[in-house]
Design a protein around this motif. Structure first.
Motif, PDB file in Angstrom:
ATOM      1  N   LYS A 177     -45.878  13.715 -71.461  1.00 30.27           N
ATOM      2  CA  LYS A 177     -46.337  13.846 -70.082  1.00 30.27           C
ATOM      3  C   LYS A 177     -46.390  12.475 -69.417  1.00 30.27           C
ATOM      4  O   LYS A 177     -47.008  11.548 -69.930  1.00 30.27           O
ATOM      5  N   ASN A 178     -45.747  12.356 -68.276  1.00 29.98           N
ATOM      6  CA  ASN A 178     -45.769  11.128 -67.490  1.00 29.98           C
ATOM      7  C   ASN A 178     -47.122  11.048 -66.791  1.00 29.98           C
ATOM      8  O   ASN A 178     -47.460  11.919 -65.980  1.00 29.98           O
ATOM      9  N   GLU A 179     -47.906  10.036 -67.114  1.00 27.56           N
ATOM     10  CA  GLU A 179     -49.267   9.901 -66.575  1.00 27.56           C
ATOM     11  C   GLU A 179     -49.275   9.696 -65.067  1.00 27.56           C
ATOM     12  O   GLU A 179     -50.220  10.079 -64.389  1.00 27.56           O
ATOM     13  N   GLU A 180     -48.233   9.107 -64.510  1.00 25.00           N
ATOM     14  CA  GLU A 180     -48.176   8.844 -63.069  1.00 25.00           C
ATOM     15  C   GLU A 180     -47.815  10.085 -62.266  1.00 25.00           C
ATOM     16  O   GLU A 180     -48.405  10.345 -61.226  1.00 25.00           O
ATOM     17  N   THR A 181     -46.832  10.845 -62.769  1.00 23.09           N
ATOM     18  CA  THR A 181     -46.347  11.999 -62.002  1.00 23.09           C
ATOM     19  C   THR A 181     -46.908  13.328 -62.498  1.00 23.09           C
ATOM     20  O   THR A 181     -46.860  14.322 -61.776  1.00 23.09           O
ATOM     21  N   GLY A 182     -47.395  13.361 -63.721  1.00 22.16           N
ATOM     22  CA  GLY A 182     -47.874  14.609 -64.304  1.00 22.16           C
ATOM     23  C   GLY A 182     -46.758  15.483 -64.833  1.00 22.16           C
ATOM     24  O   GLY A 182     -46.996  16.548 -65.386  1.00 22.16           O
ATOM     25  N   ALA A 183     -45.524  15.033 -64.671  1.00 23.93           N
ATOM     26  CA  ALA A 183     -44.368  15.815 -65.134  1.00 23.93           C
ATOM     27  C   ALA A 183     -44.096  15.527 -66.606  1.00 23.93           C
ATOM     28  O   ALA A 183     -44.356  14.434 -67.099  1.00 23.93           O
ATOM     29  N   TRP A 184     -43.547  16.543 -67.272  1.00 23.73           N
ATOM     30  CA  TRP A 184     -43.148  16.371 -68.668  1.00 23.73           C
ATOM     31  C   TRP A 184     -41.744  15.787 -68.698  1.00 23.73           C
ATOM     32  O   TRP A 184     -40.859  16.226 -67.954  1.00 23.73           O
ATOM     33  N   GLU A 185     -41.554  14.790 -69.565  1.00 23.59           N
ATOM     34  CA  GLU A 185     -40.259  14.130 -69.682  1.00 23.59           C
ATOM     35  C   GLU A 185     -39.800  14.133 -71.130  1.00 23.59           C
ATOM     36  O   GLU A 185     -40.616  14.019 -72.037  1.00 23.59           O
ATOM     37  N   LYS A 186     -38.504  14.252 -71.308  1.00 19.13           N
ATOM     38  CA  LYS A 186     -37.922  14.213 -72.645  1.00 19.13           C
ATOM     39  C   LYS A 186     -37.758  12.740 -73.032  1.00 19.13           C
ATOM     40  O   LYS A 186     -37.111  11.977 -72.324  1.00 19.13           O
ATOM     41  N   ARG A 187     -38.353  12.340 -74.157  1.00 16.80           N
ATOM     42  CA  ARG A 187     -38.281  10.948 -74.634  1.00 16.80           C
ATOM     43  C   ARG A 187     -37.718  10.916 -76.053  1.00 16.80           C
ATOM     44  O   ARG A 187     -38.022  11.774 -76.870  1.00 16.80           O
ATOM     45  N   SER A 188     -36.937   9.892 -76.303  1.00 17.15           N
ATOM     46  CA  SER A 188     -36.392   9.738 -77.648  1.00 17.15           C
ATOM     47  C   SER A 188     -37.400   9.015 -78.533  1.00 17.15           C
ATOM     48  O   SER A 188     -38.238   8.257 -78.049  1.00 17.15           O
ATOM     49  N   PHE A 189     -37.315   9.270 -79.824  1.00  9.22           N
ATOM     50  CA  PHE A 189     -38.150   8.586 -80.803  1.00  9.22           C
ATOM     51  C   PHE A 189     -37.420   8.619 -82.141  1.00  9.22           C
ATOM     52  O   PHE A 189     -36.456   9.358 -82.315  1.00  9.22           O
ATOM     53  N   TYR A 190     -37.878   7.779 -83.060  1.00  6.26           N
ATOM     54  CA  TYR A 190     -37.292   7.742 -84.395  1.00  6.26           C
ATOM     55  C   TYR A 190     -38.202   8.470 -85.375  1.00  6.26           C
ATOM     56  O   TYR A 190     -39.413   8.318 -85.328  1.00  6.26           O
ATOM     57  N   MET A 191     -37.574   9.236 -86.247  1.00  2.13           N
ATOM     58  CA  MET A 191     -38.309   9.885 -87.323  1.00  2.13           C
ATOM     59  C   MET A 191     -37.617   9.535 -88.636  1.00  2.13           C
ATOM     60  O   MET A 191     -36.440   9.185 -88.653  1.00  2.13           O
ATOM     61  N   VAL A 192     -38.377   9.603 -89.703  1.00  2.00           N
ATOM     62  CA  VAL A 192     -37.832   9.296 -91.020  1.00  2.00           C
ATOM     63  C   VAL A 192     -37.112  10.524 -91.555  1.00  2.00           C
ATOM     64  O   VAL A 192     -37.645  11.634 -91.524  1.00  2.00           O
ATOM     65  N   GLU A 193     -35.898  10.296 -92.037  1.00  5.14           N
ATOM     66  CA  GLU A 193     -35.136  11.336 -92.714  1.00  5.14           C
ATOM     67  C   GLU A 193     -34.531  10.676 -93.954  1.00  5.14           C
ATOM     68  O   GLU A 193     -33.398  10.217 -93.937  1.00  5.14           O
ATOM     69  N   ASP A 194     -35.330  10.590 -94.990  1.00  6.00           N
ATOM     70  CA  ASP A 194     -34.945   9.864 -96.198  1.00  6.00           C
ATOM     71  C   ASP A 194     -34.183  10.789 -97.143  1.00  6.00           C
ATOM     72  O   ASP A 194     -34.765  11.634 -97.816  1.00  6.00           O
ATOM     73  N   SER A 195     -32.866  10.598 -97.212  1.00  8.91           N
ATOM     74  CA  SER A 195     -32.046  11.448 -98.076  1.00  8.91           C
ATOM     75  C   SER A 195     -32.064  10.970 -99.529  1.00  8.91           C
ATOM     76  O   SER A 195     -31.573  11.665-100.417  1.00  8.91           O
ATOM     77  N   PHE A 196     -32.631   9.783 -99.755  1.00  9.18           N
ATOM     78  CA  PHE A 196     -32.694   9.228-101.119  1.00  9.18           C
ATOM     79  C   PHE A 196     -34.080   8.621-101.317  1.00  9.18           C
ATOM     80  O   PHE A 196     -34.265   7.414-101.256  1.00  9.18           O
ATOM     81  N   PRO A 197     -35.101   9.445-101.547  1.00 12.49           N
ATOM     82  CA  PRO A 197     -36.493   8.974-101.627  1.00 12.49           C
ATOM     83  C   PRO A 197     -36.796   8.255-102.942  1.00 12.49           C
ATOM     84  O   PRO A 197     -37.340   8.829-103.878  1.00 12.49           O
ATOM     85  N   TYR A 198     -36.452   6.981-102.980  1.00 11.77           N
ATOM     86  CA  TYR A 198     -36.552   6.186-104.203  1.00 11.77           C
ATOM     87  C   TYR A 198     -37.600   5.087-104.081  1.00 11.77           C
ATOM     88  O   TYR A 198     -37.677   4.218-104.925  1.00 11.77           O
ATOM     89  N   GLY A 199     -38.381   5.122-103.031  1.00 17.40           N
ATOM     90  CA  GLY A 199     -39.345   4.055-102.796  1.00 17.40           C
ATOM     91  C   GLY A 199     -38.818   3.108-101.733  1.00 17.40           C
ATOM     92  O   GLY A 199     -37.861   3.408-101.036  1.00 17.40           O
ATOM     93  N   HIS A 200     -39.423   1.949-101.621  1.00 17.59           N
ATOM     94  CA  HIS A 200     -39.029   1.009-100.575  1.00 17.59           C
ATOM     95  C   HIS A 200     -38.292  -0.192-101.179  1.00 17.59           C
ATOM     96  O   HIS A 200     -37.080  -0.245-101.147  1.00 17.59           O
ATOM     97  N   GLY A 201     -39.044  -1.136-101.726  1.00 14.08           N
ATOM     98  CA  GLY A 201     -38.410  -2.313-102.311  1.00 14.08           C
ATOM     99  C   GLY A 201     -37.469  -1.971-103.447  1.00 14.08           C
ATOM    100  O   GLY A 201     -36.377  -2.531-103.570  1.00 14.08           O
TER     101      GLY A 201
END
Length: 195
Positions: free
Chosen positions: A98-122
């Motif tokens: 929701k756009n706080e200035e206009t009150g309209a709903w807007e489509k926004r991009s974001f990143y999500m995790v999709e880990d195809s090889f869950p082996y940890g980090h380091g």
């Protein structure tokens, strides 16, 4: 010069170990140079992962490189490649905000995790690098434990991170450069992206 060009210049200028050419070719085939460094924190923007990698390299060289004790190739390998686990890790999605200035709903991009090889980090970064290039023990330890106390294993009470830091100064230097880059040098690079 952009971050990708700087990364490649440092990589090709400092890393000559057997396997370095196929590893760079593999990075080019992934989203490494276009991926974010995080989903919503530091460098959460297109190209953020390569930006963060270059930032860590700069911090390591500026603050922690000792020409009497350290190896430039090891510093380049650790700094530039510590987060290769994040290649092919994030997926772009959309949500309504929701756009706080206009009150309209807007489509926004974001990143999500999709880990195809869950082996940890380091440990995942070490595994991926070693498919192409053999790491020295100190480099493997540095990359494995670059998250320090933020690593799941360390939070679970593992003494391994302390032992790695005691035995391998390179691990401490990478961890400190990663922290400095994330929390001091890269502030303001995680703004919400608009399409």
């Amino acid at each position: 010069m952009g971050f990708q060009e700087e990364f490649i210049e440092i990589y090709q200028g400092k890393i000559s170990r057997e396997g370095s050419v196929p590893l760079l070719e593999w990075l080019r085939r992934t989203d490494f140079f276009t991926a974010p460094a995080s989903s919503k924190f530091h460098c959460a923007c297109p190209g953020g992962l390569v930006q963060h990698s270059v930032s860590v390299y700069r911090a390591m060289m500026e603050k922690y490189f000792d020409p009497e004790k350290d190896n430039e190739e090891s510093f380049a390998i650790c700094a530039l490649l510590h987060d290769v686990c994040k290649a092919q890790f994030y997926k772009e999605g959309f949500r309504n905000v929701k756009n706080e200035e206009t009150g309209a709903w807007e489509k926004r991009s974001f990143y999500m995790v999709e880990d195809s090889f869950p082996y940890g980090h380091g440990e995942k970064s070490v595994f991926l690098i070693e498919r192409f290039l053999r790491l020295k023990t100190s480099e493997a330890m540095a990359i494995r434990w670059h998250m320090g106390g933020f690593d799941d294993a360390a939070r679970g009470g593992s003494f391994a991170v302390s032992q790695a830091f005691e035995r391998y100064p390179l691990a401490v230097k990478l961890h400190l450069a990663d922290l400095e880059s994330t929390y001091l040098r890269e502030q303001g690079t995680s703004a919400v992206r608009k399409k």
